[in-house]
Design an enzyme around this catalytic site. Structure first.
Site, PDB file in Angstrom:
ATOM      1  N   GLY A  66       0.808  -1.215   0.000  1.00 19.13           N
ATOM      2  CA  GLY A  66       0.000   0.000   0.000  1.00 19.13           C
ATOM      3  C   GLY A  66       0.846   1.271   0.000  1.00 19.13           C
ATOM      4  N   HIS A 196      -1.357  -7.751   2.704  1.00 18.48           N
ATOM      5  CA  HIS A 196      -1.292  -8.328   4.054  1.00 18.48           C
ATOM      6  C   HIS A 196      -2.484  -7.992   4.944  1.00 18.48           C
ATOM      7  CE1 HIS A 196       0.224  -4.884   6.626  1.00 18.48           C
ATOM      8  NE2 HIS A 196       0.538  -4.404   5.450  1.00 18.48           N
ATOM      9  N   CYS A 320       1.571   1.942  13.150  1.00 21.71           N
ATOM     10  CA  CYS A 320       2.717   2.842  13.287  1.00 21.71           C
ATOM     11  C   CYS A 320       2.419   3.864  14.373  1.00 21.71           C
ATOM     12  CB  CYS A 320       3.061   3.523  11.971  1.00 21.71           C
ATOM     13  SG  CYS A 320       1.657   3.924  10.958  1.00 21.71           S
TER      14      CYS A 320
HETATM   15  N1  PLP Z   1      -2.884   2.834   3.719  1.00 23.09           N
HETATM   16  C1  PLP Z   1      -3.653   2.421   4.743  1.00 23.09           C
HETATM   17  C2  PLP Z   1      -5.005   3.018   4.929  1.00 23.09           C
HETATM   18  C3  PLP Z   1      -3.175   1.461   5.639  1.00 23.09           C
HETATM   19  O1  PLP Z   1      -3.933   1.072   6.664  1.00 23.09           O
HETATM   20  C4  PLP Z   1      -1.867   0.937   5.429  1.00 23.09           C
HETATM   21  C5  PLP Z   1      -1.293  -0.050   6.372  1.00 23.09           C
HETATM   22  O2  PLP Z   1      -1.296   0.129   7.575  1.00 23.09           O
HETATM   23  C6  PLP Z   1      -1.125   1.387   4.329  1.00 23.09           C
HETATM   24  C7  PLP Z   1      -1.667   2.332   3.502  1.00 23.09           C
HETATM   25  C8  PLP Z   1       0.245   0.850   4.050  1.00 23.09           C
HETATM   26  O3  PLP Z   1       0.175  -0.393   3.423  1.00 23.09           O
HETATM   27  P1  PLP Z   1       1.475  -1.369   3.426  1.00 23.09           P
HETATM   28  O4  PLP Z   1       1.618  -1.841   4.837  1.00 23.09           O
HETATM   29  O5  PLP Z   1       1.104  -2.466   2.469  1.00 23.09           O
HETATM   30  O6  PLP Z   1       2.614  -0.564   2.941  1.00 23.09           O
END
Ligand code: PLP
Length: 382
Positions: A66, A196, A320
């Site tokens: 993402g 994931h 995070c």
């Molecule tokens: N965008 C959203 C809304 C998310 O919840 C997350 C993951 O926590 C991400 C982006 C990031 O995705 P990735 O962990 O695959 O980099």
């Protein structure tokens, strides 16, 4: 109870992936048999992912997840359209993959408008309308929020982007496999996905890019992924992501209503049985797997540790965010004070969550809250 952070890989996904590590291990660009087999697997996966969001296969670019999809969407459109305009619109409650990319673009000379949200986390369509300028090239509003689960009015926003010839990107990392995501119905030009969160492997995902969209790559090299994402394809990751996507979108309505029933059981019971508890986010315009509460006189981190000791894994905000000292930017954007934001708890379900799991949470959580309030009676009234 922390499935918005990540999910276990489905055993059938793990089984498929295994094959692509040791048997069909070819480089998808090689022309010999091993390479051709790997290429076929990548292209079949592209078809599966495309079909799941009602797109065409050449509109799917595989990424490392993402975060990369969000970066490619924002930087790719900004750098491609920089001669047409340098204004971007997004919302204050986006994931850091969007917000930090927007901040980076500001340093490169772009102007960014950050839309506020109301007390339930909704972006106002009127605010979008007011923010649009003649030099606006891109609007990025997430489909559903990772912390509070609020689902944004994308269909209405897309009427504005279409009418004004502006690209519309959405981060659908949390909504894939929870809501029916149809890029045509929603009127989306770019859409980020991650494997994931839907029982697929980590480090895989994709960006949907509507046919005919001009976009600059972030990674230059061998010209993989239609020249938009160079680098030898992560074949096991891609295949696993596609398998997870197929599983997540099969019988979605049934699975989503089952998750929503369990979510509602949690919400109704917590609000009824725990004094001084409140729901964060919208009551109905929310993901079927998300419940987020704040409690008077509770420190969210202490609550999470107590739940953890009882075998329940939950979160105060995004994964995070949980490591950061700062209160969640999403909760503050709802108008919560620092204290209120710090007294919050996120519980997120998956298709694998059972009634027993929910009953156990409902047995433990009220006791934890009472215990912590008794231990810290002086925690300021909020
Ligand atoms: N965008 C959203 C809304 C998310 O919840 C997350 C993951 O926590 C991400 C982006 C990031 O995705 P990735 O962990 O695959 O980099």
């Amino acid at each position: 109870m922390d499935n918005a952070s990540t999910t276990p890989v489905d055993p059938s996904v793990a089984e498929v992936i295994h094959n692509y590590f040791i048997k069909i291990f070819g480089n998808a660009s090689s022309i010999h048999r091993f390479g051709r087999e790997a290429r076929e697997a990548v292209e079949n996966s592209r078809q599966v992912v495309a079909k799941a969001i009602y797109a065409e296969e050449q509109e799917i670019i595989f990424t490392s997840g993402g975060t990369e999809a969000d970066n490619l969407a924002l930087k790719g459109i900004a750098f491609s359209d920089k001669y047409e305009g340098k204004h971007i619109i997004t919302s204050v409650i986006e994931h850091s993959a969007i917000l930090k990319t927007a901040k980076f673009l500001e340093k490169q000379g772009f102007e960014v408008t950050y839309l506020p949200v109301d007390r339930e986390g909704l972006v106002s369509v009127d605010d979008v309308k007011t923010a649009i300028r003649t030099d606006t090239v891109l609007i990025s509003v997430m489909h559903a929020n990772n912390e509070i689960g609020t689902v944004q009015p994308l269909e209405e926003i897309s009427k504005l982007t279409r009418a004004n010839n502006i690209m519309l990107h959405t981060d659908a990392v949390q909504s894939i496999g929870k809501l029916n995501v149809d890029v045509n119905k929603l009127g989306i030009d770019l859409l980020s996905m991650s494997s994931h969160k839907i029982h697929g492997p980590k480090g895989a995902g994709a960006l949907y890019i509507r046919k005919g969209t001009s976009i600059e790559p972030l990674l230059h090299g061998g010209g993989h992924e239609y020249n938009l994402r160079s680098g030898t394809e992560n074949v096991p990751g891609i295949v696993g992501f596609a398998k997870a996507m197929e599983l997540a979108t099969t019988d979605l309505d049934k699975k989503a209503s089952q998750m929503a029933r369990l979510r509602d059981k949690i919400i109704d019971n917590v609000l009824e049985r725990i004094d001084g508890s409140y729901l964060n986010g919208h009551r109905t315009k929310r993901l079927p797997n998300n419940a987020n509460f704040r409690f008077d006189q509770i420190n969210g981190e202490a609550l999470i540790l107590d739940l953890d000791m009882n075998g329940i894994s939950a979160s105060t905000g995004s994964a995070c965010g949980s490591h950061a000292d700062e209160p969640s930017h999403v909760l503050l954007a709802l108008g919560l004070t620092n204290n209120e934001a710090e007294g919050s708890l996120r519980l997120t379900l998956s298709t694998e969550t059972r009634e027993d799991d929910v009953d156990y949470v409902l047995e433990v959580l009220p006791k934890s809250v009472i215990k912590l309030r008794a231990l810290h009676p002086n925690l300021t009234e909020q």
